[in-house]
Design a protein around this motif. Structure first.
Motif, PDB file in Angstrom:
ATOM      1  N   ARG A   1       0.831  -1.207   0.000  1.00  0.00           N
ATOM      2  CA  ARG A   1       0.000   0.000   0.000  1.00  0.00           C
ATOM      3  C   ARG A   1       0.866   1.256   0.000  1.00  0.00           C
ATOM      4  NH1 ARG A   1      -3.500  -2.934   3.645  1.00  0.00           N
ATOM      5  NH2 ARG A   1      -2.504  -1.900   5.424  1.00  0.00           N
ATOM      6  N   LEU A   2       1.932   1.241   0.800  1.00  0.00           N
ATOM      7  CA  LEU A   2       2.835   2.393   0.837  1.00  0.00           C
ATOM      8  C   LEU A   2       3.483   2.617  -0.529  1.00  0.00           C
ATOM      9  CD1 LEU A   2       4.414   4.586   2.357  1.00  0.00           C
ATOM     10  CD2 LEU A   2       6.096   2.829   2.973  1.00  0.00           C
ATOM     11  N   SER A   3       3.873   1.535  -1.182  1.00  0.00           N
ATOM     12  CA  SER A   3       4.500   1.648  -2.499  1.00  0.00           C
ATOM     13  C   SER A   3       3.542   2.252  -3.520  1.00  0.00           C
ATOM     14  CB  SER A   3       4.979   0.279  -2.983  1.00  0.00           C
ATOM     15  OG  SER A   3       5.921  -0.274  -2.073  1.00  0.00           O
ATOM     16  N   ILE A   4       2.283   1.827  -3.475  1.00  0.00           N
ATOM     17  CA  ILE A   4       1.285   2.356  -4.409  1.00  0.00           C
ATOM     18  C   ILE A   4       1.037   3.837  -4.145  1.00  0.00           C
ATOM     19  CG2 ILE A   4      -1.128   2.216  -5.129  1.00  0.00           C
ATOM     20  CD1 ILE A   4      -0.987  -0.800  -4.619  1.00  0.00           C
ATOM     21  N   VAL A   5       0.909   4.192  -2.879  1.00  0.00           N
ATOM     22  CA  VAL A   5       0.673   5.598  -2.511  1.00  0.00           C
ATOM     23  C   VAL A   5       1.828   6.481  -2.965  1.00  0.00           C
ATOM     24  CG1 VAL A   5       0.474   7.180  -0.563  1.00  0.00           C
ATOM     25  CG2 VAL A   5      -0.867   5.079  -0.600  1.00  0.00           C
ATOM     26  N   LEU A   6       3.050   6.006  -2.822  1.00  0.00           N
ATOM     27  CA  LEU A   6       4.211   6.786  -3.250  1.00  0.00           C
ATOM     28  C   LEU A   6       4.377   6.799  -4.768  1.00  0.00           C
ATOM     29  CD1 LEU A   6       6.853   5.698  -0.580  1.00  0.00           C
ATOM     30  CD2 LEU A   6       5.558   7.838  -0.667  1.00  0.00           C
ATOM     31  N   ALA A   7       3.876   5.760  -5.436  1.00  0.00           N
ATOM     32  CA  ALA A   7       4.051   5.667  -6.887  1.00  0.00           C
ATOM     33  C   ALA A   7       3.251   6.728  -7.631  1.00  0.00           C
ATOM     34  CB  ALA A   7       3.656   4.279  -7.371  1.00  0.00           C
ATOM     35  N   VAL A   8       2.064   7.067  -7.098  1.00  0.00           N
ATOM     36  CA  VAL A   8       1.200   8.033  -7.790  1.00  0.00           C
ATOM     37  C   VAL A   8       1.856   9.416  -7.880  1.00  0.00           C
ATOM     38  CG1 VAL A   8      -1.017   9.213  -7.752  1.00  0.00           C
ATOM     39  CG2 VAL A   8      -0.902   6.761  -7.275  1.00  0.00           C
ATOM     40  N   PRO A   9       2.269  10.026  -6.753  1.00  0.00           N
ATOM     41  CA  PRO A   9       2.947  11.334  -6.882  1.00  0.00           C
ATOM     42  C   PRO A   9       4.278  11.246  -7.624  1.00  0.00           C
ATOM     43  CG  PRO A   9       3.069  10.539  -4.617  1.00  0.00           C
ATOM     44  CD  PRO A   9       2.113   9.652  -5.339  1.00  0.00           C
ATOM     45  N   ALA A  10       4.970  10.110  -7.507  1.00  0.00           N
ATOM     46  CA  ALA A  10       6.236   9.949  -8.233  1.00  0.00           C
ATOM     47  C   ALA A  10       5.999   9.946  -9.736  1.00  0.00           C
ATOM     48  CB  ALA A  10       6.921   8.656  -7.805  1.00  0.00           C
ATOM     49  N   LEU A  11       4.901   9.291 -10.168  1.00  0.00           N
ATOM     50  CA  LEU A  11       4.570   9.258 -11.591  1.00  0.00           C
ATOM     51  C   LEU A  11       4.211  10.654 -12.094  1.00  0.00           C
ATOM     52  CD1 LEU A  11       4.173   7.370 -14.024  1.00  0.00           C
ATOM     53  CD2 LEU A  11       1.772   7.151 -13.357  1.00  0.00           C
ATOM     54  N   ILE A  12       3.415  11.383 -11.307  1.00  0.00           N
ATOM     55  CA  ILE A  12       3.031  12.748 -11.688  1.00  0.00           C
ATOM     56  C   ILE A  12       4.262  13.644 -11.772  1.00  0.00           C
ATOM     57  CG2 ILE A  12       1.743  14.795 -10.957  1.00  0.00           C
ATOM     58  CD1 ILE A  12      -0.313  12.894  -9.708  1.00  0.00           C
ATOM     59  N   ALA A  13       5.130  13.554 -10.758  1.00  0.00           N
ATOM     60  CA  ALA A  13       6.345  14.376 -10.744  1.00  0.00           C
ATOM     61  C   ALA A  13       7.265  14.033 -11.910  1.00  0.00           C
ATOM     62  CB  ALA A  13       7.078  14.184  -9.419  1.00  0.00           C
ATOM     63  N   SER A  14       7.331  12.757 -12.273  1.00  0.00           N
ATOM     64  CA  SER A  14       8.208  12.335 -13.369  1.00  0.00           C
ATOM     65  C   SER A  14       7.776  12.953 -14.689  1.00  0.00           C
ATOM     66  CB  SER A  14       8.201  10.806 -13.484  1.00  0.00           C
ATOM     67  OG  SER A  14       8.692  10.209 -12.303  1.00  0.00           O
ATOM     68  N   PHE A  15       6.479  12.899 -14.985  1.00  0.00           N
ATOM     69  CA  PHE A  15       6.012  13.447 -16.249  1.00  0.00           C
ATOM     70  C   PHE A  15       6.005  14.974 -16.230  1.00  0.00           C
ATOM     71  CE2 PHE A  15       4.618   9.105 -16.798  1.00  0.00           C
ATOM     72  CZ  PHE A  15       4.829   8.892 -18.153  1.00  0.00           C
ATOM     73  N   TRP A  16       5.867  15.576 -15.049  1.00  0.00           N
ATOM     74  CA  TRP A  16       5.996  17.033 -14.947  1.00  0.00           C
ATOM     75  C   TRP A  16       7.434  17.452 -15.245  1.00  0.00           C
ATOM     76  CZ3 TRP A  16       8.914  20.182 -11.681  1.00  0.00           C
ATOM     77  CH2 TRP A  16       8.611  21.544 -11.735  1.00  0.00           C
ATOM     78  N   LEU A  17       8.385  16.730 -14.689  1.00  0.00           N
ATOM     79  CA  LEU A  17       9.793  17.033 -14.946  1.00  0.00           C
ATOM     80  C   LEU A  17      10.140  16.882 -16.418  1.00  0.00           C
ATOM     81  CD1 LEU A  17      11.533  15.354 -11.865  1.00  0.00           C
ATOM     82  CD2 LEU A  17      11.491  17.800 -12.412  1.00  0.00           C
ATOM     83  N   ALA A  18       9.530  15.887 -17.069  1.00  0.00           N
ATOM     84  CA  ALA A  18       9.823  15.648 -18.485  1.00  0.00           C
ATOM     85  C   ALA A  18       9.373  16.807 -19.364  1.00  0.00           C
ATOM     86  CB  ALA A  18       9.149  14.356 -18.945  1.00  0.00           C
ATOM     87  N   GLN A  19       8.433  17.632 -18.871  1.00  0.00           N
ATOM     88  CA  GLN A  19       7.952  18.774 -19.638  1.00  0.00           C
ATOM     89  C   GLN A  19       8.779  20.029 -19.407  1.00  0.00           C
ATOM     90  OE1 GLN A  19       5.425  18.161 -21.811  1.00  0.00           O
ATOM     91  NE2 GLN A  19       5.568  16.077 -21.036  1.00  0.00           N
ATOM     92  N   GLN A  20       9.699  19.978 -18.468  1.00  0.00           N
ATOM     93  CA  GLN A  20      10.454  21.184 -18.116  1.00  0.00           C
ATOM     94  C   GLN A  20      11.608  21.415 -19.077  1.00  0.00           C
ATOM     95  OE1 GLN A  20       8.915  23.087 -15.764  1.00  0.00           O
ATOM     96  NE2 GLN A  20       7.499  21.372 -16.020  1.00  0.00           N
TER      97      GLN A  20
END
Length: 207
Positions: free
Chosen positions: A8-27
């Motif tokens: 559960r902790l891994s899933i919870v952390l994966a969501v913001p990590a995925l969002i942050a990853s694709f946000w960084l890719a747009q920078q």
């Protein structure tokens, strides 16, 4: 921490990590977002370069080009040598009447006055004359030159590239890097707590 809590902790952390990853890719500091295209209207010569947004702003402001379709800060399409037979109009400063300024303005002046075109609609950064506005239009005298202008603009825009898939791949790569770091960190914690020995009685890293 038991296995279900760890998942559960891994899933919870994966969501913001995925969002942050694709946000960084747009920078822009990860992948240059600026695209510069400059094309001559009198021949087939075009130049393309990908650069940072800061460089694009600096370079485009220093070039004497007519910008075409000023719609995005990420793209600059500049044209020059617009030497077709045409008439140039500007609207009155305080009214909607068109004023023919063909004998006073040529394409070179439009290039130096930071003007832009969208189709045949003309817009300059500042009014060229005190008695006209900065808005106007061009009118081609011959249909052949008008079609040539349209074709040249299409060719210029064809040099622009869609980097969506590349940015998506970069975002996925960043996410995988974060995920790998998370797993390595988990196993390091496991190693510190339980040591390097692995046997059937040794608990997994999430216990």
């Amino acid at each position: 921490m038991n296995q279900k809590q760890y998942i559960r902790l891994s899933i919870v952390l994966a969501v913001p990590a995925l969002i942050a990853s694709f946000w960084l890719a747009q920078q822009d500091f990860i992948f240059n977002r600026g695209q510069l295209v400059s094309c001559s209207m009198s021949d087939d010569e075009c130049y393309y370069e990908q650069m940072s947004l800061n460089d694009l702003e600096e370079v485009s402001s220093s070039l004497n080009l007519i910008q075409y379709n000023r719609h995005s800060p990420e793209v600059f399409v500049g044209i020059y040598d617009l030497n077709f037979p045409m008439r140039i109009y500007f609207y009155e400063r305080y009214g909607d009447k068109k004023v023919d300024v063909t004998n006073l303005v040529d394409s070179k002046m439009l290039e130096t006055k930071s003007c832009s075109l969208t189709g045949e609609i003309l817009n300059c950064k500042e009014p060229i004359f005190s008695w006209t506005s900065s808005f106007g239009e061009i009118e081609f005298i011959n249909r052949d030159e008008q079609q040539q202008y349209i074709d040249r603009i299409g060719e210029a825009q064809s040099h622009l590239k869609d980097y969506f898939l590349i940015r998506a791949a970069i975002g996925l790569g960043i996410f995988l890097l974060i995920a790998a770091s998370y797993l390595i960190f988990s196993w390091l914690v496991h190693f510190i707590i339980y040591g390097a020995r692995i046997d059937s009685k040794q608990p997994p890293p999430y216990q």
